[in-house]
Design a protein around this motif. Structure first.
Motif, PDB file in Angstrom:
ATOM      1  N   ARG A   3      44.805  86.376  46.835  1.00  0.00           N
ATOM      2  CA  ARG A   3      43.499  86.954  47.166  1.00  0.00           C
ATOM      3  C   ARG A   3      42.447  85.864  47.193  1.00  0.00           C
ATOM      4  N   THR A   4      41.550  85.958  48.127  1.00  0.00           N
ATOM      5  CA  THR A   4      40.473  84.962  48.193  1.00  0.00           C
ATOM      6  C   THR A   4      39.130  85.665  48.269  1.00  0.00           C
ATOM      7  N   LEU A   5      38.134  84.959  47.814  1.00  0.00           N
ATOM      8  CA  LEU A   5      36.741  85.405  47.938  1.00  0.00           C
ATOM      9  C   LEU A   5      36.002  84.257  48.592  1.00  0.00           C
ATOM     10  N   LYS A  21      30.784  79.238  49.030  1.00  0.00           N
ATOM     11  CA  LYS A  21      31.509  79.424  47.767  1.00  0.00           C
ATOM     12  C   LYS A  21      32.886  79.978  48.091  1.00  0.00           C
ATOM     13  N   THR A  22      33.913  79.405  47.488  1.00  0.00           N
ATOM     14  CA  THR A  22      35.266  79.909  47.714  1.00  0.00           C
ATOM     15  C   THR A  22      35.975  80.068  46.383  1.00  0.00           C
ATOM     16  N   ALA A  69      42.358  77.940  36.333  1.00  0.00           N
ATOM     17  CA  ALA A  69      43.059  78.948  37.116  1.00  0.00           C
ATOM     18  C   ALA A  69      42.070  79.619  38.064  1.00  0.00           C
ATOM     19  N   ASN A  70      42.570  80.108  39.187  1.00  0.00           N
ATOM     20  CA  ASN A  70      41.746  80.710  40.239  1.00  0.00           C
ATOM     21  C   ASN A  70      40.675  79.726  40.698  1.00  0.00           C
ATOM     22  N   GLU A  99      42.163  80.911  55.549  1.00  0.00           N
ATOM     23  CA  GLU A  99      41.235  82.015  55.773  1.00  0.00           C
ATOM     24  C   GLU A  99      40.146  81.509  56.712  1.00  0.00           C
ATOM     25  N   THR A 100      39.551  82.414  57.470  1.00  0.00           N
ATOM     26  CA  THR A 100      38.498  81.987  58.384  1.00  0.00           C
ATOM     27  C   THR A 100      37.251  82.848  58.200  1.00  0.00           C
TER      28      THR A 100
END
Lengths: 106, 158
Positions: A3-5, A21-22, A69-70, A99-100
Motif C-alpha cells: 500500500r502506498t500513500l 510526500k510518499t 518501517a513503512n 505508482e503515478t
C-alpha cells in the motif's frame, strides 16, 4: 502490492516549488534482528526510491536498514509543466513497485 | 477491560514479569556485540565524499533531541542553496555513530528539486550523534551534526 500513500498537490503555478510526500507499507527488516527462534532474520528492505517527472529523474534516494518501517519520504520539486510523476520503489527479493500521479501546472 | 474491578497483579504474574525483565537485561550486551559494525562512520563518510575537505555550514539537520522510540525518528535535512543549474545540491547523505551500519540515507537532488529539503523517518539503535553531509554542484562538501538521546532503542531488542 504494498500500500502506498502519495501526496502531490493537484495544481501548481508554473515555477512554484511543490512538496511531495510518499509512504509505502514495507517491514524494512534490518537483517540485524533475531526472530522468534533466536536466529537473525534475513534482510528485506527497500534499497532505492526514484521519482520521475515525465520520465526524467528528479529525486532519488538510497535507503539502508536504518530507515524506519513503512519508509516515508518528503522532498520538493519545481513544477514547470503539466506532467506525470512516477514513483518507483525497488528492494530486496525483487521488490519493485511503481505508482503515478499527475501534476497540473496552471 | 473491566475497569470497576480493582486490578491486582497476581504473585505469579509479578514473578513472571521479574524473570522476563531480568532476561532482557542479561541479553542486551550479547545482542549489542552480535551486531558488530561492518564499517566505521569515518570510512562510510570517506566512501561518500572521497578525499574532499568537509566543512561545517550551509546544511541543517533537525531531529528531536530526546527520542522515546528509536524505531521511527523523524529527521529533516535542509541545505541553504539557490538550487539553480549553476549552484545546487547534488547529494545529501546522513550517517549515524552507533547503529549496526553507518549509512542512514543518501539522496540525489538537482536543480529540478527547487529546494534542498528532505524529511524521512529513521531507526536509532542507541543514544548517538547523527551527521548530515551535502555535496554542492561545485564539488564542495558541507556537514552538520545533531545528538539524540534514545530511551527505547531500535533494531536490537526487535
Amino acid at each position: 502490492m504494498a500500500r502506498t500513500l502519495i501526496n502531490v498537490p493537484k495544481t501548481a503555478e508554473a515555477g512554484a516549488v511543490v512538496t511531495i510526500k510518499t509512504l509505502i507499507s514495507h517491514p524494512m527488516e534490518t537483517g540485524f534482528r533475531p526472530g522468534a527462534d533466536g536466529r537473525i532474520m534475513a534482510r528485506d528492505i527497500i534499497t532505492d526510491f526514484t521519482c520521475l517527472y515525465d520520465g526524467e529523474t528528479v529525486f532519488r534516494a538510497e535507503l539502508f536498514p536504518a530507515t524506519a518501517a513503512n519508509p516515508y519520504l518528503t522532498f520538493t520539486l519545481r513544477a514547470t509543466r503539466t506532467g506525470t510523476l512516477s514513483f518507483v520503489w525497488r528492494g530486496d527479493n525483487g521488490f519493485a513497485q511503481t505508482e503515478t500521479a499527475t501534476l497540473t501546472v496552471t | 477491560m473491566i475497569l470497576d474491578e480493582p486490578h491486582r497483579p497476581s504473585r505469579r504474574g509479578v514473578l513472571a514479569l521479574g524473570t522476563g525483565t531480568l532476561a532482557v537485561v542479561a541479553l542486551r550486551p550479547v545482542a549489542a556485540e552480535a551486531a558488530t559494525r561492518t564499517e566505521s562512520t569515518a570510512e562510510a563518510i570517506r566512501r561518500f565524499a572521497g578525499d574532499a575537505e568537509i566543512r561545517p555550514g550551509r546544511i541543517h539537520l533537525d531531529l528531536p533531541p530526546l527520542v522515546e522510540n528509536g524505531n521511527a525518528v523523524t529527521i529533516t535535512v535542509t541545505v541553504d542553496s539557490p538550487m539553480s543549474p549553476e549552484d545546487h545540491v547534488r547529494r545529501i547523505a546522513v550517517f549515524n555513530d552507533r547503529n549496526p551500519q553507518p549509512n542512514v540515507i543518501t539522496a540525489h537532488l538537482g536543480p529540478l528539486s527547487g529546494r534542498a529539503a528532505l524529511t524521512t523517518r529513521i531507526r536509532l539503535a542507541d543514544t548517538q550523534r547523527i551527521t548530515a553531509i551535502a555535496e554542492t554542484s561545485d564539488g564542495r562538501y558541507w556537514s552538520t551534526t545533531a545528538d539524540a538521546i534514545v530511551t527505547l532503542a531500535a533494531c536490537l531488542e526487535g
